[in-house]
Motif scaffolding. Structure first.
Motif, PDB file in Angstrom:
ATOM      1  N   LEU A  47       2.564   8.661   0.241  1.00 48.83           N
ATOM      2  CA  LEU A  47       1.266   9.315   0.132  1.00 48.83           C
ATOM      3  C   LEU A  47       0.649   9.109  -1.245  1.00 48.83           C
ATOM      4  O   LEU A  47      -0.554   8.859  -1.379  1.00 48.83           O
ATOM      5  CB  LEU A  47       1.422  10.811   0.424  1.00 48.83           C
ATOM      6  N   GLU A  48       1.472   9.197  -2.269  1.00 46.11           N
ATOM      7  CA  GLU A  48       0.976   8.997  -3.628  1.00 46.11           C
ATOM      8  C   GLU A  48       0.495   7.564  -3.834  1.00 46.11           C
ATOM      9  O   GLU A  48      -0.532   7.321  -4.481  1.00 46.11           O
ATOM     10  CB  GLU A  48       2.078   9.327  -4.631  1.00 46.11           C
ATOM     11  N   ALA A  49       1.237   6.614  -3.274  1.00 49.70           N
ATOM     12  CA  ALA A  49       0.846   5.205  -3.404  1.00 49.70           C
ATOM     13  C   ALA A  49      -0.464   4.945  -2.667  1.00 49.70           C
ATOM     14  O   ALA A  49      -1.342   4.220  -3.165  1.00 49.70           O
ATOM     15  CB  ALA A  49       1.950   4.303  -2.862  1.00 49.70           C
ATOM     16  N   LEU A  50      -0.612   5.530  -1.472  1.00 48.77           N
ATOM     17  CA  LEU A  50      -1.847   5.356  -0.712  1.00 48.77           C
ATOM     18  C   LEU A  50      -3.035   5.967  -1.446  1.00 48.77           C
ATOM     19  O   LEU A  50      -4.128   5.391  -1.487  1.00 48.77           O
ATOM     20  CB  LEU A  50      -1.699   5.992   0.671  1.00 48.77           C
ATOM     21  N   ALA A  51      -2.824   7.148  -2.035  1.00 50.04           N
ATOM     22  CA  ALA A  51      -3.902   7.798  -2.773  1.00 50.04           C
ATOM     23  C   ALA A  51      -4.323   6.963  -3.974  1.00 50.04           C
ATOM     24  O   ALA A  51      -5.525   6.814  -4.261  1.00 50.04           O
ATOM     25  CB  ALA A  51      -3.446   9.188  -3.228  1.00 50.04           C
ATOM     26  N   ALA A  52      -3.357   6.399  -4.670  1.00 52.12           N
ATOM     27  CA  ALA A  52      -3.669   5.556  -5.826  1.00 52.12           C
ATOM     28  C   ALA A  52      -4.435   4.314  -5.389  1.00 52.12           C
ATOM     29  O   ALA A  52      -5.376   3.877  -6.070  1.00 52.12           O
ATOM     30  CB  ALA A  52      -2.383   5.166  -6.550  1.00 52.12           C
ATOM     31  N   ALA A 102      -8.053   5.236  -4.577  1.00 58.56           N
ATOM     32  CA  ALA A 102      -8.821   5.441  -5.802  1.00 58.56           C
ATOM     33  C   ALA A 102      -9.220   4.105  -6.425  1.00 58.56           C
ATOM     34  O   ALA A 102     -10.340   3.933  -6.913  1.00 58.56           O
ATOM     35  CB  ALA A 102      -7.998   6.268  -6.792  1.00 58.56           C
ATOM     36  N   HIS A 103      -8.299   3.155  -6.384  1.00 53.43           N
ATOM     37  CA  HIS A 103      -8.577   1.829  -6.937  1.00 53.43           C
ATOM     38  C   HIS A 103      -9.695   1.151  -6.148  1.00 53.43           C
ATOM     39  O   HIS A 103     -10.633   0.590  -6.736  1.00 53.43           O
ATOM     40  CB  HIS A 103      -7.312   0.983  -6.897  1.00 53.43           C
ATOM     41  N   LEU A 104      -9.622   1.202  -4.819  1.00 56.68           N
ATOM     42  CA  LEU A 104     -10.645   0.569  -3.987  1.00 56.68           C
ATOM     43  C   LEU A 104     -11.999   1.253  -4.178  1.00 56.68           C
ATOM     44  O   LEU A 104     -13.042   0.590  -4.197  1.00 56.68           O
ATOM     45  CB  LEU A 104     -10.226   0.618  -2.517  1.00 56.68           C
ATOM     46  N   THR A 105     -11.981   2.572  -4.331  1.00 54.05           N
ATOM     47  CA  THR A 105     -13.222   3.306  -4.525  1.00 54.05           C
ATOM     48  C   THR A 105     -13.893   2.913  -5.836  1.00 54.05           C
ATOM     49  O   THR A 105     -15.130   2.814  -5.936  1.00 54.05           O
ATOM     50  CB  THR A 105     -12.955   4.824  -4.520  1.00 54.05           C
ATOM     51  N   SER A 106     -13.096   2.652  -6.852  1.00 53.66           N
ATOM     52  CA  SER A 106     -13.657   2.276  -8.150  1.00 53.66           C
ATOM     53  C   SER A 106     -14.416   0.958  -8.085  1.00 53.66           C
ATOM     54  O   SER A 106     -15.303   0.706  -8.902  1.00 53.66           O
ATOM     55  CB  SER A 106     -12.547   2.193  -9.203  1.00 53.66           C
ATOM     56  N   PHE A 107     -14.078   0.112  -7.112  1.00 54.30           N
ATOM     57  CA  PHE A 107     -14.781  -1.155  -6.916  1.00 54.30           C
ATOM     58  C   PHE A 107     -15.814  -1.079  -5.805  1.00 54.30           C
ATOM     59  O   PHE A 107     -16.414  -2.095  -5.443  1.00 54.30           O
ATOM     60  CB  PHE A 107     -13.764  -2.264  -6.594  1.00 54.30           C
ATOM     61  N   ASP A 108     -15.997   0.133  -5.230  1.00 51.80           N
ATOM     62  CA  ASP A 108     -16.942   0.317  -4.128  1.00 51.80           C
ATOM     63  C   ASP A 108     -16.681  -0.717  -3.029  1.00 51.80           C
ATOM     64  O   ASP A 108     -17.580  -1.418  -2.565  1.00 51.80           O
ATOM     65  CB  ASP A 108     -18.383   0.191  -4.645  1.00 51.80           C
ATOM     66  N   ARG A 116      -8.775   9.634   4.315  1.00 46.17           N
ATOM     67  CA  ARG A 116      -7.528   9.763   3.571  1.00 46.17           C
ATOM     68  C   ARG A 116      -6.406  10.244   4.507  1.00 46.17           C
ATOM     69  O   ARG A 116      -6.596  11.152   5.309  1.00 46.17           O
ATOM     70  CB  ARG A 116      -7.695  10.759   2.434  1.00 46.17           C
ATOM     71  N   MET A 117      -5.236   9.606   4.388  1.00 43.04           N
ATOM     72  CA  MET A 117      -4.081  10.060   5.158  1.00 43.04           C
ATOM     73  C   MET A 117      -3.563  11.364   4.568  1.00 43.04           C
ATOM     74  O   MET A 117      -3.311  11.446   3.373  1.00 43.04           O
ATOM     75  CB  MET A 117      -2.973   9.001   5.141  1.00 43.04           C
ATOM     76  N   ARG A 118      -3.427  12.388   5.393  1.00 42.21           N
ATOM     77  CA  ARG A 118      -3.000  13.686   4.900  1.00 42.21           C
ATOM     78  C   ARG A 118      -1.538  13.956   5.114  1.00 42.21           C
ATOM     79  O   ARG A 118      -0.945  14.776   4.414  1.00 42.21           O
ATOM     80  CB  ARG A 118      -3.829  14.784   5.578  1.00 42.21           C
ATOM     81  N   GLU A 119      -0.981  13.326   6.120  1.00 42.44           N
ATOM     82  CA  GLU A 119       0.445  13.553   6.354  1.00 42.44           C
ATOM     83  C   GLU A 119       1.044  12.343   7.034  1.00 42.44           C
ATOM     84  O   GLU A 119       0.351  11.549   7.650  1.00 42.44           O
ATOM     85  CB  GLU A 119       0.665  14.804   7.206  1.00 42.44           C
ATOM     86  N   LEU A 160       0.827  -1.207   0.000  1.00 43.68           N
ATOM     87  CA  LEU A 160       0.000   0.000   0.000  1.00 43.68           C
ATOM     88  C   LEU A 160       0.860   1.255   0.000  1.00 43.68           C
ATOM     89  O   LEU A 160       0.454   2.303  -0.517  1.00 43.68           O
ATOM     90  CB  LEU A 160      -0.918   0.024   1.231  1.00 43.68           C
ATOM     91  N   LEU A 161       2.056   1.144   0.577  1.00 35.69           N
ATOM     92  CA  LEU A 161       2.966   2.288   0.651  1.00 35.69           C
ATOM     93  C   LEU A 161       3.838   2.412  -0.591  1.00 35.69           C
ATOM     94  O   LEU A 161       4.722   3.268  -0.654  1.00 35.69           O
ATOM     95  CB  LEU A 161       3.860   2.153   1.888  1.00 35.69           C
ATOM     96  N   GLY A 162       3.590   1.535  -1.561  1.00 35.74           N
ATOM     97  CA  GLY A 162       4.362   1.591  -2.791  1.00 35.74           C
ATOM     98  C   GLY A 162       5.650   0.803  -2.749  1.00 35.74           C
ATOM     99  O   GLY A 162       6.459   0.880  -3.680  1.00 35.74           O
TER     100      GLY A 162
END
Length: 295
Positions: A269-274, A277-283, A291-294, A160-162
């Motif tokens: 952070l970029e890896a977590l955001a990606a 987004a992937h998980l959201t696309s599958f609901d 979302r982690m902000r920092e 998840l962290l890339g």
């Protein structure tokens, strides 16, 4: 463990008779108990006759067990005050009856085991392991039976962290296939506790022979994985119940992924955001994740 005689115990371990090896492991893994408990009680807990403790002490050059015990006691007295309350002292507790007493003992034991991860030596090992992982091309993870969940957690959260993690799990008998690509640019996290998986050792030895940097997450300074590991992270497993605990191993992995996240910074952070987004696309989830902000 900082007891001066620890090196002598480890250096002589392979030459000791079987029962003395049991005492050696007990001494290194339970320094507080050696310092506080009677010889008879230690023998009972270690599962050997009391005379074996005396023979073990004399094998190390002491006149008797009390002299060896005093050396452990001196080391305990010299510990920093911040660690004085560590729950290793649960070994001096009174035997109690009832569900509440058993649960209380288990929670105290877990608290003591977890506090060991805050010792300077453990912090150094965890930080060093995280550095190796961040710098590695691939992070291989292996752990069998009760050790599998900790290895899987490293693989899952690390991904998840890339981080380029690879879990050696052997689905369909393909465990060895993952090892075809190992190089000196890779790291292997091997999780193993007594009685120690033969296959985990085979994988670790193969990886080391190919120049892989081995991180051993294990329960004893005398674990076979320590002999070939570049970094050893010790996680106690003994509990006042019938089964050993893997909670400290989970905690160690959580420390590792926290350090990796901090070291990777914006890339994590970029890896977590990606991933979100992937998980959201599958609901995927019923509730929206925060979302982690920092880091």
């Amino acid at each position: 463990m900082d007891v001066p005689v620890a090196s002598a115990i480890k250096n002589s371990y392979e030459l000791l008779p079987r029962q003395m090896k049991v005492v050696a492991r007990w001494s290194l893994d339970h320094p507080t108990e050696v310092a506080l408990l009677s010889m008879r009680e230690q023998a009972r807990r270690a599962g050997v006759p009391p005379a074996t403790l005396t023979r073990f002490a004399k094998r190390l050059g002491f006149d008797g067990f009390n002299e060896l015990k005093e050396m452990f006691a001196d080391s305990i007295r010299e510990r920093p005050k911040s660690f004085a309350g560590r729950a290793e002292e649960l070994t001096a507790r009174r035997e109690a009856e009832g569900d509440g007493a058993l649960i209380g003992d288990i929670i105290k034991a877990l608290g003591g085991h977890l506090s060991e991860l805050a010792q300077p030596s453990a912090i150094k090992a965890l930080a060093g392991a995280a550095d190796l992982m961040v710098e590695s091309r691939h992070i291989f993870c292996i752990g069998l039976r009760s050790s599998f969940p900790a290895a899987h957690l490293m693989h899952y959260v690390g991904s998840l962290l890339g981080s380029p993690t690879i879990l050696i799990d052997g689905i369909g008998g393909t465990a060895n296939d993952a090892l075809r690509i190992v190089t000196p640019r890779d790291a292997l996290l091997a999780v193993t506790v007594a009685p120690y998986s033969r296959y985990t050792m085979q994988v670790a030895e193969f990886a080391v022979s190919r120049g892989v940097k081995l991180i051993g997450l294990t329960d004893s300074e005398l674990s076979p994985i320590t002999k070939i590991s570049e970094i050893v992270i010790r996680v106690p497993t003994e509990m006042p119940s019938l089964v050993h605990t893997m909670t400290p191993a989970f905690a160690a992995v959580e420390c590792l992924v926290g350090l990796i996240a901090a070291k990777r910074g914006s890339r994590a952070l970029e890896a977590l955001a990606a991933n979100e987004a992937h998980l959201t696309s599958f609901d995927t989830y019923v509730l929206e994740t925060r979302r982690m902000r920092e880091l």
